[in-house]
Design an enzyme around this catalytic site. Structure first.
Site, PDB file in Angstrom:
ATOM      1  N   LYS A 116       0.855  -1.363  -0.133  1.00  0.00           N
ATOM      2  CA  LYS A 116      -0.289  -0.173   0.155  1.00  0.00           C
ATOM      3  C   LYS A 116       0.876   1.167  -0.012  1.00  0.00           C
ATOM      4  O   LYS A 116       1.848   1.115   0.676  1.00  0.00           O
ATOM      5  CB  LYS A 116      -0.922  -0.004   1.379  1.00  0.00           C
ATOM      6  CG  LYS A 116      -1.972   0.851   1.056  1.00  0.00           C
ATOM      7  CD  LYS A 116      -3.310   0.070   0.184  1.00  0.00           C
ATOM      8  CE  LYS A 116      -4.428   0.739   0.257  1.00  0.00           C
ATOM      9  NZ  LYS A 116      -5.559  -0.279  -0.115  1.00  0.00           N
TER      10      LYS A 116
HETATM   11  N1  GLU Z   1      -7.347  -0.011  -3.252  1.00  0.00           N
HETATM   12  C1  GLU Z   1      -7.953  -1.116  -3.582  1.00  0.00           C
HETATM   13  C2  GLU Z   1      -8.264  -2.044  -2.354  1.00  0.00           C
HETATM   14  O1  GLU Z   1      -8.170  -1.539  -1.258  1.00  0.00           O
HETATM   15  C3  GLU Z   1      -7.316  -1.841  -4.760  1.00  0.00           C
HETATM   16  C4  GLU Z   1      -6.009  -2.311  -4.803  1.00  0.00           C
HETATM   17  C5  GLU Z   1      -5.796  -2.820  -6.229  1.00  0.00           C
HETATM   18  O2  GLU Z   1      -6.488  -2.897  -6.904  1.00  0.00           O
HETATM   19  O3  GLU Z   1      -4.291  -3.041  -6.284  1.00  0.00           O
HETATM   20  O4  GLU Z   1      -8.341  -3.246  -2.357  1.00  0.00           O
END
Ligand code: GLU
Length: 426
Positions: A116
């Site tokens: 993240k």
């Molecule tokens: N931000 C989204 C999540 O928390 C998508 C992450 C992604 O597609 O890599 O799942």
């Protein structure tokens, strides 16, 4: 205590998002009788990068923004997870969000680890030019540790296709060739996938229908309240209404809106499109607070805003039969037991909102094979993957006589632990 410092601590008696994640991890680890060495590997992120990004603002002033990228695990594949732009993003939060991505990818069955990123910024306060310079600066700062086989970012709160487009462009210039698979959630025109924008909300819809089925509740007789009207909340609202649920309340930072006959979701979406993405001034429902929305007497509650909305302070007042977590970490660990005692079924974030990363995976696959799928194909694959994941976790819940959340952690942690043993990194 400085602002940043304060943000890394728990708020009062509440746990920080990372502590909340660890509390569930510990319960699942106990069920699995996880050995100490594996426990120690999985509990801490593999890599944490803190960057400072200087940006020349439109008025000529130089400002410095703090950014993060955390790779929690690359055991089952490259790290994967979004980039969040919010004024109060902090490392503890990003660490929790990265770990949740590891478990989420394992639960939905895509071959990734978890990561993240985030930047401390209120994107609404920046001009488009400033946002672009900030995003390109961030891309440059993290370019060394991302890549199609290393770590693949995506959108999260406060970011969307435009930021992904700037990042893929910046990264491709650095590498000297167009590299679409470095990031997902791109606009379709430059290598994004059909169906990606709606994927998380569509997955929430699938998870909700699956949950209602286990409780023998007919969707057409069910009422629903949705907290948050960003990408996840608005799409969930639209698709759940299409499936016949009566969405009686929606909300965003401006407050909540309640209509016992059902909110006209198309009108609400139009309102936000003409009103800087805000529901402020929406007249399709009586005004209520976000707190009141959470405590409504509805069948389904979809928290699709931010962490720690349902806590020990309000869990006892929740009346929904099912909570479907569109957001990451909307329920604090302290609230889990209270909800379980009230027999409220919680479909956890790492299952309920996995539709997004599932279609991110399809985007990455399409980028690598250079062959693009139709929206119908994408939706059908993702819906099948969500249904299968729900089924898997429901079975584990029955086997271990536990909640859907702990069942999801058990499944995910076991899978990553097995991967670790196979790769021999112990
Ligand atoms: N931000 C989204 C999540 O928390 C998508 C992450 C992604 O597609 O890599 O799942």
């Amino acid at each position: 205590m400085g602002k940043k410092e304060k943000n890394t601590q728990s708020h009062g008696t509440e746990l920080s998002p990372f502590e909340s994640m660890m509390k569930r991890f510990d319960i699942a680890a106990k069920h699995l009788e996880l050995d100490k060495a594996t426990y120690n590997v999985l509990k801490s992120p593999q890599k944490q990068l803190i960057v400072n990004i200087p940006v020349v603002m439109d008025n000529g002033e130089l400002r410095v923004f703090e950014g993060f990228r955390v790779q929690h695990s690359t055991i089952l594949g490259p790290a994967k997870g979004g980039i969040r732009y919010a004024p109060d993003v902090h490392l503890e939060e990003v660490k929790a969000l990265a770990a949740w991505m590891t478990w989420k990818c394992a639960v939905i069955g895509v071959p990734y680890g978890g990561g993240k990123g985030g930047i401390c910024v209120n994107p609404k306060e920046l001009s488009k030019g400033e946002l672009e310079r900030l995003t390109r600066g961030y891309a440059k700062a993290i370019a060394d540790i991302i890549g199609p086989d290393q770590d693949i970012p995506a959108p999260d709160m406060g970011t969307s296709g435009q930021e992904m487009a700037w990042i893929v462009d910046e990264y491709s210039h650095i590498k000297g060739g167009y590299t679409p698979a470095v990031i997902t959630g791109k606009p379709v025109l430059i290598g994004g996938s059909e169906g990606r924008v709606e994927a998380t909300g569509r997955g929430v819809m699938v998870a909700t229908l699956a949950a209602l089925k286990t409780l023998d509740i007919e969707p057409k007789k069910a009422t629903c309240a949705i907290q948050g009207f960003g990408n996840v909340g608005s799409v969930s609202a639209k698709l759940l209404a299409q499936k016949g649920l009566r969405v009686v309340a929606i909300s965003d930072a401006s407050g909540g809106y309640y209509n016992e006959h059902g909110i006209d979701i198309a009108a609400a979406i139009r309102h936000t499109e003409n009103n800087k993405k805000s529901l402020r001034g929406f007249t399709g429902g009586k005004e209520i607070t976000n707190q009141e929305l959470l405590e409504l007497n509805v069948d389904v509650l979809v928290p699709a805003a931010r962490e720690d909305q349902i806590t020990h302070a309000n869990a006892d007042n929740i009346k929904a039969r099912v909570i479907v977590e569109g957001a990451n970490g909307p329920t604090s660990a302290d609230a889990d037991d209270i909800l379980a005692a009230k027999d409220i079924m919680v479909i956890p974030d790492i299952l309920a909102n996995a539709g997004g990363v599932c279609v991110s995976y399809y985007e990455w696959v399409q980028n690598r094979q250079g062959l693009y799928w139709t929206e119908a194909e994408v939706n059908q694959r993702m819906e099948a993957a969500m249904e299968a994941a729900f089924e898997r976790i429901y079975k584990i819940r029955t086997k271990y006589k536990t909640t859907m959340r702990i069942a999801a952690y058990i499944y995910a942690i076991d899978k990553v632990a097995q991967g670790l043993k196979l790769r021999g990194n112990l």
